[in-house]
Design an enzyme around this catalytic site. Structure first.
Site, PDB file in Angstrom:
ATOM      1  N   LEU A  69      12.337 -14.708  -5.184  1.00  0.00           N
ATOM      2  CA  LEU A  69      11.901 -15.120  -3.871  1.00  0.00           C
ATOM      3  C   LEU A  69      12.653 -14.727  -2.548  1.00  0.00           C
ATOM      4  O   LEU A  69      12.412 -14.755  -1.505  1.00  0.00           O
ATOM      5  CB  LEU A  69      11.729 -16.552  -3.708  1.00  0.00           C
ATOM      6  CG  LEU A  69      10.565 -17.148  -4.619  1.00  0.00           C
ATOM      7  CD1 LEU A  69      10.355 -18.593  -4.326  1.00  0.00           C
ATOM      8  CD2 LEU A  69       9.386 -16.392  -4.581  1.00  0.00           C
ATOM      9  N   LYS A  70      13.865 -14.115  -2.823  1.00  0.00           N
ATOM     10  CA  LYS A  70      15.015 -13.432  -1.859  1.00  0.00           C
ATOM     11  C   LYS A  70      14.962 -14.443  -0.680  1.00  0.00           C
ATOM     12  O   LYS A  70      14.772 -14.242   0.501  1.00  0.00           O
ATOM     13  CB  LYS A  70      14.546 -12.424  -1.294  1.00  0.00           C
ATOM     14  CG  LYS A  70      14.594 -11.137  -2.767  1.00  0.00           C
ATOM     15  CD  LYS A  70      14.497  -9.722  -2.063  1.00  0.00           C
ATOM     16  CE  LYS A  70      14.531  -8.834  -2.932  1.00  0.00           C
ATOM     17  NZ  LYS A  70      13.081  -8.649  -3.798  1.00  0.00           N
ATOM     18  N   ASN A  76      19.581 -26.109   4.747  1.00  0.00           N
ATOM     19  CA  ASN A  76      18.728 -27.103   4.386  1.00  0.00           C
ATOM     20  C   ASN A  76      17.312 -26.662   3.858  1.00  0.00           C
ATOM     21  O   ASN A  76      17.234 -27.182   2.464  1.00  0.00           O
ATOM     22  CB  ASN A  76      18.502 -28.038   5.494  1.00  0.00           C
ATOM     23  CG  ASN A  76      17.726 -29.204   5.158  1.00  0.00           C
ATOM     24  OD1 ASN A  76      17.999 -30.006   4.183  1.00  0.00           O
ATOM     25  ND2 ASN A  76      16.532 -29.303   5.371  1.00  0.00           N
ATOM     26  N   THR A  77      16.689 -25.756   4.464  1.00  0.00           N
ATOM     27  CA  THR A  77      15.439 -25.174   3.947  1.00  0.00           C
ATOM     28  C   THR A  77      15.733 -24.421   2.443  1.00  0.00           C
ATOM     29  O   THR A  77      14.806 -24.568   1.672  1.00  0.00           O
ATOM     30  CB  THR A  77      14.769 -24.260   5.036  1.00  0.00           C
ATOM     31  OG1 THR A  77      14.718 -24.991   6.057  1.00  0.00           O
ATOM     32  CG2 THR A  77      13.622 -23.659   4.326  1.00  0.00           C
ATOM     33  N   THR A 124      17.517  -2.057  -2.095  1.00  0.00           N
ATOM     34  CA  THR A 124      17.713  -0.807  -2.526  1.00  0.00           C
ATOM     35  C   THR A 124      17.058   0.499  -1.793  1.00  0.00           C
ATOM     36  O   THR A 124      17.034   1.497  -1.795  1.00  0.00           O
ATOM     37  CB  THR A 124      17.460  -0.485  -4.277  1.00  0.00           C
ATOM     38  OG1 THR A 124      15.920  -1.432  -4.149  1.00  0.00           O
ATOM     39  CG2 THR A 124      18.581  -1.050  -5.090  1.00  0.00           C
TER      40      THR A 124
HETATM   41  O1  C5P Z   1       8.469  -0.844  -8.212  1.00  0.00           O
HETATM   42  P1  C5P Z   1      10.005  -0.864  -8.171  1.00  0.00           P
HETATM   43  O2  C5P Z   1      10.651  -0.501  -9.402  1.00  0.00           O
HETATM   44  O3  C5P Z   1      10.533  -0.179  -6.995  1.00  0.00           O
HETATM   45  O4  C5P Z   1      10.306  -2.450  -7.819  1.00  0.00           O
HETATM   46  C1  C5P Z   1      11.349  -2.854  -7.683  1.00  0.00           C
HETATM   47  C2  C5P Z   1      11.455  -4.362  -7.648  1.00  0.00           C
HETATM   48  O5  C5P Z   1      12.815  -4.890  -7.255  1.00  0.00           O
HETATM   49  C3  C5P Z   1      10.479  -4.897  -6.527  1.00  0.00           C
HETATM   50  O6  C5P Z   1       9.777  -6.287  -6.794  1.00  0.00           O
HETATM   51  C4  C5P Z   1      11.657  -5.329  -5.466  1.00  0.00           C
HETATM   52  O7  C5P Z   1      11.217  -6.285  -4.677  1.00  0.00           O
HETATM   53  C5  C5P Z   1      12.759  -5.527  -6.382  1.00  0.00           C
HETATM   54  N1  C5P Z   1      14.154  -5.452  -5.592  1.00  0.00           N
HETATM   55  C6  C5P Z   1      14.510  -4.338  -4.896  1.00  0.00           C
HETATM   56  N2  C5P Z   1      15.818  -4.164  -4.560  1.00  0.00           N
HETATM   57  C7  C5P Z   1      16.508  -5.243  -4.276  1.00  0.00           C
HETATM   58  C8  C5P Z   1      16.321  -6.434  -4.921  1.00  0.00           C
HETATM   59  C9  C5P Z   1      15.088  -6.579  -5.664  1.00  0.00           C
HETATM   60  O8  C5P Z   1      13.830  -3.462  -5.047  1.00  0.00           O
HETATM   61  N3  C5P Z   1      17.720  -5.083  -3.702  1.00  0.00           N
END
Ligand code: C5P
Length: 234
Positions: A69-70, A76-77, A124
């Protein structure tokens, strides 16, 4: 025997991102893949469209779940959301480390003991230009290391970082911090919107504990074959 053990290890380290539209699509993927792998990631798209009941359905099938969910909000939330997520059957949950010290500490305090809290460093899909546009003059690598250190100080369990940053993170933290790497692309697939990518095998060799892969598997005409190819390559 040895190669069988290695294959089991490879399967344990692969997390498939269930970035699909409906609970039906997600469950179909889980049913197809669960004999090969044990981890699935429920992200914003699926959680928003299918709701928390999808967690129970997938958990009841025996799979382990990373709820991505990042979280990034006032302390607090975030603490309340971590508590609510912890009540579901998930093993991993992510927050954004860029939310700052008070937010991270509130999340760490609120999490149940058996939940691994992951700190997202720099997405990424971000590069130097993306950071610059948001007022950050550091390079992605510098920013990843800065946020990782903040996360460590606040008691985070593990880090989410691009495979390109695994080596410097391992250099800084040794084996004390688990690293989860998205932005993984087998040689045979497209980069899509990911900018800092690496192959599954390279990422594991650099020291990733887990790799997250979405579209190369979920958008493949034969997801099971794609997973088997990746596991074999590892
Ligand atoms: O389809 P793909 O391999 O690019 O999916 C990468 C997954 O990793 C996605 O669900 C994305 O939200 C998640 N993600 C990311 N980079 C991050 C953290 C999570 O791509 N730093």
């Amino acid at each position: 025997m040895k190669s069988h053990g290695n294959a089991d290890q490879a399967r344990e380290r692969l997390i498939v991102a269930l970035d699909v539209e409906t609970a039906t699509d997600a469950f179909a993927l889980v049913s197809t893949l669960k004999g090969e792998i044990s981890w699935f990631k429920i992200g914003l798209q699926l959680f928003t469209s299918a709701g928390p009941s999808i967690i129970r359905k997938i958990a009841d099938s025996g799979a382990r779940i990373f709820l991505d969910l990042k979280l990034h909000d006032i302390p607090n939330t975030v603490a309340k959301a971590v508590g609510a997520a912890g009540a579901h059957k998930v093993q991993m949950l992510s927050i954004h480390l860029s939310g700052g010290r008070a937010m991270i500490e509130a999340a760490v305090t609120a999490k149940p003991e058996n939940l691994t809290l992951l700190g997202v460093t720099v997405l990424t899909s971000c590069d130097t230009e993306t950071l610059r546009e948001t007022g950050i003059s550091a390079t992605p690598r510098e920013q990843v290391l800065r946020l990782a250190e903040l996360g460590r100080q606040c008691g985070i369990d593990a880090l989410v970082a691009s495979p390109q940053e695994i080596e410097p993170l391992r250099g800084k933290f040794g084996a004390s911090m688990k690293i989860i790497a998205p932005g993984i692309r087998p040689g045979w697939s497209d980069a899509d919107d990911q900018k800092r990518v690496m192959t599954p095998r390279e990422a594991i060799e650099k020291g990733a504990d887990y790799i997250v892969i979405g579209r190369p598997i979920t958008a493949h005409s034969d997801p099971l074959a794609a997973v088997r190819k990746i596991v074999a390559d590892l």
